[in-house]
Design an enzyme around this catalytic site. Structure first.
Site, mmCIF file in Angstrom:
data_model
loop_
_atom_site.group_PDB
_atom_site.id
_atom_site.type_symbol
_atom_site.label_atom_id
_atom_site.label_comp_id
_atom_site.label_asym_id
_atom_site.label_seq_id
_atom_site.Cartn_x
_atom_site.Cartn_y
_atom_site.Cartn_z
ATOM 1 N N ASP A 10 -6.921 -4.249 -5.413
ATOM 2 C CA ASP A 10 -6.465 -2.895 -4.739
ATOM 3 C C ASP A 10 -5.355 -2.362 -5.141
ATOM 4 O O ASP A 10 -5.143 -1.244 -5.064
ATOM 5 C CB ASP A 10 -6.633 -2.978 -3.017
ATOM 6 N N ASP A 32 0.764 -1.409 -0.061
ATOM 7 C CA ASP A 32 0.050 0.062 0.234
ATOM 8 C C ASP A 32 0.955 0.983 0.113
ATOM 9 O O ASP A 32 0.365 2.336 0.439
ATOM 10 C CB ASP A 32 -0.833 -0.179 1.083
HETATM 11 N N1 GLY Z 1 -7.324 -1.780 0.457
HETATM 12 C C1 GLY Z 1 -7.997 -2.403 1.712
HETATM 13 C C2 GLY Z 1 -9.506 -2.056 1.706
HETATM 14 O O1 GLY Z 1 -10.047 -1.563 0.765
HETATM 15 O O2 GLY Z 1 -10.065 -2.281 2.722
#
Ligand code: GLY
Length: 400
Positions: A178, A117
């Site tokens: 994601d 992330d």
């Molecule tokens: N990227 C983690 C979520 O969307 O919860």
């Protein structure tokens, strides 16, 4: 390599296109009023969230204050940059500048940076700072984050591993939808340094995501395992969705927004066609007010909505419409759907101007299987809602 357009199946017909085109008229006054309401909520939170950050999700509508330790810290700093751009007010920039220094310290001191992330974190904080103010320290921090992200790239599998220590067998070879939003940091790093290594990794990852995370019906797995040694596909598994076979709404939203954002850097028309297939699957599985339930297997109460997925999708639909040819049959409906979602969120899902630390959008879900942040505000939902408002009311260059 490009995705072969001829191999991409047709989209589902957009069942509600006539209704979407009839109802949503972009109303500048309504959008301006909503934007003013969001800025008022940021003003109210500035004092608590300049030296601290909001937690990923609220508790009874109020975000606990945290240090720069989560995957979500960039969203609030990104909201400050958006507020600065939308208003020109120096107080937002001063708060964002202060926060950017904590991102530089975080990557330097390696505080919770062993995950993918880093794009969410550093695009919205340090890349934005560099683009808007020319802060060289922010640029250096973002490049350090991109280099760190590259340590998670598995060449045989052609993916950036999402979570866990690279030696952890539970997480080995796992990519998640994601991650599409983490790839712009890699593209930015190649453009900034002239070193193609970041871009080549991102190119392979997005192709693997389009091939394996997207199912044949245009729904998505949340996560998909590849064999890290042989590179062979292993199979899909959910993490935050209802089941391995269902379609987690926010995952679909990350796909709808991420494929077109990557298309800004990788001129592959297949990415846009994949995003349009995902968009039609999503738009055909919504409650009447166009705000999705937390998993697209559900389409009505009593199942919780996820307003944060709706805000992400609104940005994604605008990004998708921007990239589609004017002749595309669904392009205008995507814009209409985005406007409609933003108006509904702003007029029916806004939390009242409550105590300091309160969220912006009600009725989001962070992690339903773990019962975390259910029917609360989520900071990424607030961020993408503001991004959508800025996209609809300003000429705006993404931080992504
Ligand atoms: N990227 C983690 C979520 O969307 O919860």
């Amino acid at each position: 390599m490009s995705l072969l357009l001829s191999n991409i199946p047709a989209r589902e017909p957009l069942a509600r296109a006539p209704e979407l085109l009839a109802q949503a008229r972009p109303s500048r006054e309504r959008l301006d009023a909503i934007l003013a309401a969001v800025l008022a909520r940021i003003d109210r939170n500035l004092e608590v969230f300049t030296d601290a950050f909001p937690a990923p999700s609220s508790v009874n509508g109020v975000y606990p204050a945290i240090d720069n330790i989560e995957w979500t810290n960039g969203f609030w700093t990104g909201m400050l940059w958006l507020a600065y751009e939308a208003s020109g007010e120096a107080r937002y920039r001063a708060a964002a500048d202060k926060q950017v220094r904590t991102f530089a310290a975080r990557i330097q001191n390696e505080i919770n940076v062993d995950h993918h992330d880093l794009g969410f974190l550093y695009s919205l904080s340090c890349v934005a700072s560099w683009k808007l103010t020319g802060d060289i320290g922010a640029r250096d921090a973002a490049l350090a984050a991109a280099r760190r992200l590259m340590t998670r790239y598995l060449p045989a599998a052609g993916i950036v591993q999402a979570w866990g220590d690279l030696s952890d067998p539970q997480q080995a070879g796992r990519m998640i939808i994601d991650c599409n939003l983490n790839l712009p940091l890699l593209y930015w790093a190649s453009a900034e340094t002239g070193d193609p290594i970041f871009r080549l990794a991102a190119d392979r990852h997005i192709d693997q995501a389009a091939r394996f995370i997207v199912r044949s019906d245009a729904s998505t797995f949340h996560t998909f395992y590849m064999d890290p040694k042989s590179g062979a596909p292993v199979g899909g598994k959910t993490h935050q969705g209802f089941s391995d076979a269902s379609c987690w709404a926010r995952g679909q939203a990350w796909g709808i927004s991420g494929f077109p954002l990557v298309h800004r850097y990788k001129a592959d028309a297949g990415l846009i066609q994949v995003a349009a297939r995902l968009a039609n699957y999503y738009l055909n599985r919504l409650p009447a007010d166009l705000i999705c339930c937390w998993d697209l297997i559900f389409t009505q109460a009593p199942h919780e909505r996820d307003s944060s997925a709706a805000a992400i999708t609104a940005c994604g639909l605008l990004e998708l419409a921007r990239a589609l040819p004017l002749t595309d049959p669904d392009r205008t409906a995507y814009e209409a759907a985005a406007v409609s979602m933003v108006l509904t969120l702003g007029e029916q899902y806004l939390l009242p101007l409550g105590a300091p630390g309160s969220g912006v959008l009600a009725h989001a879900v962070y992690h339903m299987p773990n019962k975390v942040g259910v029917d609360e505000a989520c900071i990424w939902g607030d961020y993408f809602f503001l991004e959508a408002l800025v996209r609809l009311t300003r000429v705006w260059e993404p931080y992504w």
